[in-house]
Every structure is written in C-alpha cells, then in structure tokens.
Write a protein that holds these residues in place. Structure first.
Motif, mmCIF file in Angstrom:
data_model
loop_
_atom_site.group_PDB
_atom_site.id
_atom_site.type_symbol
_atom_site.label_atom_id
_atom_site.label_comp_id
_atom_site.label_asym_id
_atom_site.label_seq_id
_atom_site.Cartn_x
_atom_site.Cartn_y
_atom_site.Cartn_z
ATOM 1 N N THR A 137 40.999 5.233 42.870
ATOM 2 C CA THR A 137 40.915 4.735 44.246
ATOM 3 C C THR A 137 39.548 4.959 44.867
ATOM 4 O OG1 THR A 137 41.764 6.836 45.113
ATOM 5 C CG2 THR A 137 43.384 5.115 44.607
ATOM 6 N N VAL A 174 41.355 -1.207 38.633
ATOM 7 C CA VAL A 174 41.234 -0.113 39.592
ATOM 8 C C VAL A 174 41.762 -0.541 40.961
ATOM 9 C CG1 VAL A 174 39.283 0.889 38.359
ATOM 10 C CG2 VAL A 174 38.860 -0.709 40.249
ATOM 11 N N SER A 175 42.086 0.451 41.781
ATOM 12 C CA SER A 175 42.658 0.180 43.097
ATOM 13 C C SER A 175 41.648 0.305 44.231
ATOM 14 C CB SER A 175 43.829 1.146 43.368
ATOM 15 O OG SER A 175 44.850 0.977 42.415
ATOM 16 N N ALA A 208 44.835 2.075 37.671
ATOM 17 C CA ALA A 208 45.394 1.902 39.015
ATOM 18 C C ALA A 208 45.235 3.156 39.856
ATOM 19 C CB ALA A 208 46.861 1.501 38.927
#
Length: 262
Positions: free
Chosen positions: A199, A225-226, A196
C-alpha cells in the motif's frame, strides 16, 4: 545506530557487513539498499552515497547472509529463501541500526525482497519502495539467463571475478542463487499473492533489454499493488539500470523520493 560508518551488525543470528552514508535515523529518513542475487554491499559502489547526498537522507547498505563479508550460510536454499530475508533479516537490520523511516531500494532479488517486506511485513517503518528488475514469477528468459551464468561459471573466470567481492562466500553466493533458481520446484515460484498488500508508494523500474525478465514482471507489479505506483521502463538498458542508465535512473529515484516528503 552506531556512529561507525561501516562494520558489522548482528541481525537474526547473523553477522552482516554494512555501510552508512549521510544523516542518522533520528535526523532523516533512510534509504535501505537490497542487493541482487550475486550482489553485496560493495557492489552498489557509489550509488548509495550519491542518492544520500541528493536527497539529504541516510543510506544503509548491507550484505545478506552468505554474501560479501557477511556470515556464511548452509546450502541448499529453500524455494522461498527470499521470504525470511524480507520478514526476518530485514526487520532485524532496521532494529539494529535504529532506522525509523525507510525507503527500500531493491535490485533484482532485492526488489522481490522489498515487495515481500512491504506486502506481508506490516512494518510501519517502510514508507515507500523502489524496485529495479524485480521478479514476481519465473519466466523462460529468466531461466535462460541463469543457465548462461552457469555456463560462464564453468567455462570462464567468473568465479575469480566474484571472489573479489564475496571472498569465502563466493561458492555459496553463486550456487545459492543459481542452483536454487534452476531446480524443478522453483519454476512454480511466485510472489504475486503479496502484491495487494503493498500500500506504500512504489516506483517500479526495469531495463527494456533486461536479459533476466520482460515487461510482464513490471506490469504484474503495477497492476497488483494497492498503493500509488509509477512505472519506468528504461531504453537501451539491461538488468542493472542504476549503472547502465545511471543519470536517468537516479534522477527518477530522486524525483520519486522527493515527492514523498515536504
């Protein structure tokens, strides 16, 4: 950054062999190559130089401690041995070489290191990541492949082949990878918790016939993943996409990185 195209640098208390291709860090972003569990600087062969020329970027390749011609380590490794590589050694390498804008390209263990560095490192120099055959948890197929490697080590000339690349580090390179993954404690290893925090843009690559992992690894990364993420499953391909399907994979990496910058 030294103008010497290859040699040794000091990072996190280690002497690490490195090689540089293309523009210096002040002139362009840098592709930083992170090798697999039995890899080293030289086992990337001409892939870094090829991508450097395609993209007009610098390319930095180095061998981690205990691999290639870099300084040795003491075994056994801890189950979280990839974390200090991502959060201590890699940042120190970027410091030593003056890299200001990095695209991490990691294969297998190197892919996991890239995810940890982007997900937990909070290093603004990391602008994007590319992973090939990265692991974020342990699968039965992974352990089966590692057991096969142990059998090959014990019954074939695998040690002799690895010694060509690792020299005095050969036994440490093999056992530091193989023994660690086959411990009972390693069965519970995971880095899903770091995903997470990723980015930056990510390209996640895996061969459809990878003998060390399934598409579940890729899906876990893509769903975890973000930031912006692309998935590439490569047909007729095993664990080393950049060699087994070189044109397709390098074209995909080139297109992905090209799209990051004007």
């Amino acid at each position: 950054m030294s103008t010497i195209p290859e040699g040794f640098l000091t990072a996190a208390g280690h002497q690490l062999e490195y090689r540089w291709h293309g523009p210096a860090p002040k002139e362009a972003p840098t592709l930083v190559f992170l090798h697999e569990g039995l890899g080293c600087r030289d086992l990337w062969k001409d892939v870094p130089a090829d991508l450097s020329a395609r993209l007009g970027m610098g390319a930095l390749v180095y061998s981690r401690p205990g691999y290639g011609g870099s300084s040795g380590i003491t075994l056994p490794r801890s189950t979280d041995y990839l974390t200090p590589e991502a959060l201590e050694v890699l940042p120190a390498v970027l410091d030593a070489t003056g890299v200001e804008r990095a695209v991490l390209i990691g294969h297998s263990d190197g892919g996991s290191i890239a995810l940890i560095a982007a997900g937990r490192g909070e290093d603004p120099r990391i602008r994007a990541i590319v992973t090939e055959a990265a692991h974020v948890f342990v699968e039965d197929i992974t352990l089966a492949g590692i057991r096969e490697a142990r059998t090959a080590w014990e019954t074939t000339n695998l040690r002799e082949k690895l010694a060509r690349w690792h020299g005095a580090n050969t036994d440490t390179a093999f056992h530091g990878w193989n023994d660690t993954w086959l411990t009972d404690a390693y069965a519970a290893w995971t880095i899903k918790d770091v995903l997470a925090g990723v980015t930056v843009p990510a390209l996640i690559i895996q061969g459809e016939g990878d003998q060390y992992g399934t598409e579940a690894q890729v899906d876990a990364i893509v769903n975890g993943v973000s930031g912006p993420v692309e998935k590439l499953m490569v047909p007729d391909c095993g664990h080393v996409p950049h060699f087994e399907q070189r044109r397709r994979v390098l074209d995909a990496i080139t297109a992905f990185v090209d799209a990051l910058t004007p």
